[in-house]
Design an enzyme around this catalytic site. Structure first.
Site, PDB file in Angstrom:
ATOM      1  N   CYS A 131       0.819  -1.224   0.000  1.00 44.59           N
ATOM      2  CA  CYS A 131       0.000   0.000   0.000  1.00 44.59           C
ATOM      3  C   CYS A 131       0.850   1.270   0.000  1.00 44.59           C
ATOM      4  O   CYS A 131       0.552   2.232  -0.725  1.00 44.59           O
ATOM      5  CB  CYS A 131      -0.951  -0.004   1.185  1.00 44.59           C
ATOM      6  SG  CYS A 131      -0.165  -0.407   2.761  1.00 44.59           S
ATOM      7  N   ARG A 236       4.342   3.440  12.088  1.00 45.82           N
ATOM      8  CA  ARG A 236       2.923   3.237  12.367  1.00 45.82           C
ATOM      9  C   ARG A 236       2.433   4.361  13.271  1.00 45.82           C
ATOM     10  O   ARG A 236       3.091   4.700  14.263  1.00 45.82           O
ATOM     11  CB  ARG A 236       2.708   1.893  13.055  1.00 45.82           C
ATOM     12  CG  ARG A 236       1.251   1.472  13.121  1.00 45.82           C
ATOM     13  CD  ARG A 236       0.701   1.068  11.766  1.00 45.82           C
ATOM     14  NE  ARG A 236       1.166  -0.243  11.349  1.00 45.82           N
ATOM     15  CZ  ARG A 236       0.955  -0.746  10.129  1.00 45.82           C
ATOM     16  NH1 ARG A 236       0.308  -0.024   9.218  1.00 45.82           N
ATOM     17  NH2 ARG A 236       1.398  -1.948   9.804  1.00 45.82           N
ATOM     18  N   HIS A 243      -2.853   6.412   4.778  1.00 41.46           N
ATOM     19  CA  HIS A 243      -1.402   6.519   4.932  1.00 41.46           C
ATOM     20  C   HIS A 243      -0.932   7.876   4.403  1.00 41.46           C
ATOM     21  O   HIS A 243      -1.439   8.371   3.392  1.00 41.46           O
ATOM     22  CB  HIS A 243      -0.680   5.438   4.128  1.00 41.46           C
ATOM     23  CG  HIS A 243      -0.819   4.058   4.680  1.00 41.46           C
ATOM     24  ND1 HIS A 243      -1.438   3.765   5.875  1.00 41.46           N
ATOM     25  CD2 HIS A 243      -0.384   2.859   4.179  1.00 41.46           C
ATOM     26  CE1 HIS A 243      -1.390   2.457   6.082  1.00 41.46           C
ATOM     27  NE2 HIS A 243      -0.756   1.892   5.070  1.00 41.46           N
TER      28      HIS A 243
END
Length: 338
Positions: A131, A236, A243
């Site tokens: 991703c 994270r 994101h």
């Protein structure tokens, strides 16, 4: 003409999003088959406004007669069942990490390297990239076409949905627990994720990088250009969906800021939202539920010759997974399967 489409991992975050995206984009589905592990058999998933599909057992399913398999069950499961589906005659679009570096499996972002889909005939499998890689290479492609990219330094700010539903639940439960004065007990993450950031995604490698950082490097080279150097730090953050990436791009020759903006503005899949004022940029929360890769904070880097810095944001469950998968399927239908 419609197609028999099987979604593997249909009850997971990405699987559900794939099914929703198929409906939203009116993909020509004659029959949708929802597959998952034995514990999910009998559960129902919605397809469009009216259709409800019961989940079947992946381990017992015969892929004969299935045209397309959109697979997102985890790498170990995919390693077993994606080849089985391909051997039965289906074309598999695999969301897991297992096939991404296989030289006989094309790694595809349609806005970047659509022509490479032709390589699917080698194994009957197409890989969907990581991703964080997807949104970055979508932003890099028009710049690389403008002036060859030499080096990329990227820091990511990746939401918990990238780790699945249990990771999102851990963020929720830890956040609630802090307000309730409950002890924090990390399970999915190595440290507290609520009100914190963790510079650690996936396992550590011998050189000190994490595997997530390694993925961004090798996948960018495979998709865009093997000559590009990439240095990534993947973090994270306590966000549910979306994101973000701070990307510094160094070119081999001179670049002009106006040309960069024009190239980004004209590129497919990109929404340039860059106003040098309060709220003149896009954040992960605003990207959730939408398709584009958003680019903001475009500015030249005065410390390096021929370099620009960008802020790149996208919904990791959509363009970072489900949407890219369905777009690959659309390309297959348009160019090879019709």
């Amino acid at each position: 003409m419609g197609y028999r489409v099987a979604v593997v991992g249909a009850t997971g975050n990405v699987g559900r999003e794939i099914i929703q995206t198929l409906a939203d984009r009116e993909f020509p589905v004659d029959e949708l088959i929802a597959l998952a592990s034995e514990r999910s058999v009998g559960r129902e998933v919605s397809f469009g406004e009216d259709e409800v599909v019961k989940v079947q057992d992946l381990a017992k399913f015969d892929f004969q007669g299935v045209d397309l398999v959109l697979s997102s069950p985890g790498a170990k499961v995919s390693a077993v069942y994606s080849p089985k589906a391909a051997a039965a005659g289906a074309v598999v679009i695999d969301n897991t990490s297992h096939f991404r570096v296989d030289p006989d499996v094309p790694l595809i972002v349609p806005e970047v390297n659509r022509e490479a889909i032709a390589g699917y005939t080698a194994k009957g499998i197409i890989a969907n990239p990581n991703c964080s890689t997807i949104q970055m290479v979508v932003a890099l492609k028009p710049l690389h076409d403008l002036q060859r990219i030499r080096r990329v330094v990227v820091s990511t700010y990746q939401s918990t949905s990238g780790g699945g539903k249990e990771s999102m639940d851990e963020l929720f439960n830890q956040t609630r627990g802090i307000y309730m004065n409950e002890p924090i007990r990390p399970k999915r993450f190595t440290k507290q994720i609520a009100f914190n950031v963790i510079p650690h995604i996936d396992v550590f490698m011998d050189d000190g990088s994490t595997k997530e950082e390694w993925k961004m490097t090798v996948e960018t080279k495979k998709i865009l250009d093997p000559g590009i150097k990439v240095h990534a730090t993947c973090v994270r953050v306590p966000v549910f969906v979306g994101h973000a990436e701070a990307v510094n791009v160094e070119f081999e020759g001179p670049v002009d800021e106006d040309e960069i903006r024009a190239a980004l503005r004209a590129a497919p899949g990109i929404s340039l939202v860059d106003h040098r004022q309060d709220e003149g940029y896009v954040t992960p929360v605003e990207s959730a539920g939408s398709d584009p890769v958003y680019v903001s904070r475009v500015r030249m880097d005065p410390t390096v010759d021929n370099a620009v810095s960008l802020w790149v944001v996208s919904d990791n469950l959509r363009k970072g997974a489900a949407l890219n998968t369905v777009q690959i399927a659309e390309c297959l239908v348009e160019d090879y399967l019709s």
